[in-house]
Design an enzyme around this catalytic site. Sequence first.
Site, mmCIF file in Angstrom:
data_model
loop_
_atom_site.group_PDB
_atom_site.id
_atom_site.type_symbol
_atom_site.label_atom_id
_atom_site.label_comp_id
_atom_site.label_asym_id
_atom_site.label_seq_id
_atom_site.Cartn_x
_atom_site.Cartn_y
_atom_site.Cartn_z
ATOM 1 N N GLU A 21 -6.430 32.003 59.393
ATOM 2 C CA GLU A 21 -6.995 33.080 58.592
ATOM 3 C C GLU A 21 -5.960 33.573 57.597
ATOM 4 O O GLU A 21 -4.833 33.859 57.965
ATOM 5 C CB GLU A 21 -7.385 34.219 59.546
ATOM 6 C CG GLU A 21 -8.235 35.246 58.907
ATOM 7 C CD GLU A 21 -9.400 34.609 58.169
ATOM 8 O OE1 GLU A 21 -10.349 34.214 58.842
ATOM 9 O OE2 GLU A 21 -9.352 34.494 56.925
ATOM 10 N N LYS A 75 0.053 28.127 57.864
ATOM 11 C CA LYS A 75 -0.215 29.545 58.124
ATOM 12 C C LYS A 75 1.096 30.312 58.352
ATOM 13 O O LYS A 75 1.340 31.364 57.772
ATOM 14 C CB LYS A 75 -1.133 29.666 59.343
ATOM 15 C CG LYS A 75 -1.262 31.050 59.918
ATOM 16 C CD LYS A 75 -2.005 31.989 58.982
ATOM 17 C CE LYS A 75 -1.938 33.393 59.495
ATOM 18 N NZ LYS A 75 -3.073 34.196 59.263
ATOM 19 N N CYS A 130 1.246 40.243 61.452
ATOM 20 C CA CYS A 130 1.540 38.828 61.169
ATOM 21 C C CYS A 130 2.958 38.517 60.720
ATOM 22 O O CYS A 130 3.572 37.596 61.242
ATOM 23 C CB CYS A 130 0.578 38.310 60.107
ATOM 24 S SG CYS A 130 -1.049 38.000 60.762
HETATM 25 C C1 UDX Z 1 -0.783 39.163 55.814
HETATM 26 C C2 UDX Z 1 -1.109 38.049 54.819
HETATM 27 O O1 UDX Z 1 -1.132 38.592 53.480
HETATM 28 C C3 UDX Z 1 -2.421 37.396 55.167
HETATM 29 O O2 UDX Z 1 -2.703 36.317 54.285
HETATM 30 C C4 UDX Z 1 -2.353 36.901 56.606
HETATM 31 O O3 UDX Z 1 -3.566 36.314 56.995
HETATM 32 C C5 UDX Z 1 -1.988 38.033 57.551
HETATM 33 O O4 UDX Z 1 -0.781 38.652 57.127
HETATM 34 P P1 UDX Z 1 -1.540 41.692 56.142
HETATM 35 O O5 UDX Z 1 -0.491 41.757 57.190
HETATM 36 O O6 UDX Z 1 -2.898 42.199 56.479
HETATM 37 O O7 UDX Z 1 -1.754 40.181 55.659
HETATM 38 O O8 UDX Z 1 -1.047 42.520 54.873
HETATM 39 P P2 UDX Z 1 -0.220 42.216 53.548
HETATM 40 O O9 UDX Z 1 -1.013 42.691 52.398
HETATM 41 O O10 UDX Z 1 0.265 40.828 53.478
HETATM 42 O O11 UDX Z 1 1.016 43.209 53.682
HETATM 43 C C6 UDX Z 1 1.995 43.087 54.705
HETATM 44 C C7 UDX Z 1 3.038 44.171 54.591
HETATM 45 O O12 UDX Z 1 3.876 43.986 53.449
HETATM 46 C C8 UDX Z 1 2.455 45.581 54.445
HETATM 47 O O13 UDX Z 1 3.184 46.481 55.235
HETATM 48 C C9 UDX Z 1 2.626 45.880 52.978
HETATM 49 O O14 UDX Z 1 2.700 47.255 52.713
HETATM 50 C C10 UDX Z 1 3.952 45.182 52.701
HETATM 51 N N1 UDX Z 1 4.129 44.842 51.272
HETATM 52 C C11 UDX Z 1 3.288 43.959 50.661
HETATM 53 C C12 UDX Z 1 5.172 45.414 50.555
HETATM 54 O O15 UDX Z 1 5.944 46.211 51.095
HETATM 55 N N2 UDX Z 1 5.346 45.070 49.232
HETATM 56 C C13 UDX Z 1 4.525 44.187 48.594
HETATM 57 O O16 UDX Z 1 4.746 43.930 47.399
HETATM 58 C C14 UDX Z 1 3.460 43.618 49.328
#
Ligand code: UDX
Length: 465
Positions: free
Chosen positions: A162, A222, A278
């Site tokens: 996913e 992944k 993740c």
């Molecule tokens: C992630 C992956 O994006 C997704 O493809 C996978 O399936 C699961 O893990 P998710 O954990 O839901 O998704 O959120 P994501 O948007 O990736 O953000 C992860 C963390 O990084 C968050 O805490 C977010 O705030 C942080 N982040 C993200 C930053 O600090 N800066 C950024 O520029 C982007």
Amino acid sequence: MEIKSICCIGAGYVGGPTMSVIAQKNQNIKVTVVDLNAQRISAWNDTDLNNLPIYEPGLDEVVNEARGRNLFFSNEVDKAIDEAQMIFISVNTPTKTYGTGKGMAADLKYVELCARQIAKVAKSDKIVVEKSTLPVKTAEAIQNILDNTGNGVNFEILSNPEFLAEGTAMRDLAVPDRVLIGGDSSTDKGKKAIQALVDIYASWVPHKNILTTNVWSSELSKLTANAFLAQRVSSINSLSELCEATGADIQEVAKAIGMDSRIGPKFLQASVGFGGSCFQKDILNLVYISKTLGLNDVADYWHQVILMNNHQRNRFAKNIIKTLYSTVNGKTISFLGWAFKKDTNDTRESAAIYVADLLLDEKATIKVFDPKVTAAQMQLDLNYLNTRTKLENANYLKTESDPYVALNGAHAIAVLTEWNEFQSYDWKYIYKNMQKPAFIFDGRNILDREVLESIGFTYKGIGYL
Ligand code: UDX
Ligand code: ADP
């Protein structure tokens, strides 16, 4: 083979939204999502869609459309397995907290239990799809368990990781960049299984976006997709500290490097640190696998992404303490946000938990407002760290349901989640009711520094001190 009946084991952040969309887009397929957690299932079945166990924008509409038609949520795991031609394993795979690989390897206990249960119950051939994030070669282990404990029926294993991100899951599912399906294309049965899953996605995803690979490539893709994304966040966060030391502007730097089409603008937002179920888990998995294979340099390389993230969270908390004249004992720090990112009620690995922990160590009082996270969840998160007694956590971290109450009388505000609504608060009013000097530590760089400074706040963002 045309699939008419699907079962998904695990009604969590992945299983729930993914199956809702599969059911929405394939009205001829009966989709049953099962979970051992009875409370979770009854929340999925609640007639009041505000009570769904997961907050995800747009999810309620899809559930409302498909539930009861061809989407069902149930506790009857065995029955659903028995009836299904295709079974998705979508259970949690947390980092191990005991034994070999403690703190690094994925705990495959829940996945193995699922495999054993499928083997026990299945009386006809099944396609089993790994949906949970898993270390490379897990499919092999699942195949082994199924073949050696089953009733002599045939199991085909597919990996279908996913890529949805929480908060944007419905969009990510509706228009995915790609769907990845790993399977064994060297046998006829394997090919048919792959095609059966391709057909399900093809009802709404263009064929060119559906990628088929071998099982291990799929599993590894992944882990590494998440490692690459997390690495970008740690890279920009490492530069934020350099900006603080030199006066360069981290947002200007991010913009300048992001405009290089080879680098691209996404995932360059400096922050208090990444969270979520993740990133850390997957990188730890990658590190563990590399170490197990004797690839110590590879392991060290990726581990640094985690170390930088820990450093960024600590640095943020320490900066608050130092700025408040090196003591927060008896002072109130108000948190805006507790979720690991906006538009979700998920708090797993949220930076807020670790920042709170450090401030509580220094005997601060914390008041938190988050639009979607409950007080009970915040206490669970803190108690899980095991650094203080439950009573201490409950006494020194309070949750408020009104942001203005949370901020009233505070010595400092820390923004931990980038919820949009924080930008439109009445900041003049908030300033008036805070202790002076009034500090804002913007862990997400979402507030308008100039406006806040003109009101009288002392503003400190990530990369700006
Ligand atoms: C992630 C992956 O994006 C997704 O493809 C996978 O399936 C699961 O893990 P998710 O954990 O839901 O998704 O959120 P994501 O948007 O990736 O953000 C992860 C963390 O990084 C968050 O805490 C977010 O705030 C942080 N982040 C993200 C930053 O600090 N800066 C950024 O520029 C982007
Ligand atoms: P994710 O973010 O990966 O979806 P969650 O923790 O939100 O993770 O969801 C996983 C779900 O799987 C939980 O609701 C848990 O109760 C469920 N689960 C774990 N093991 C089993 C099992 N053997 N049978 C049924 N459900 C299970």
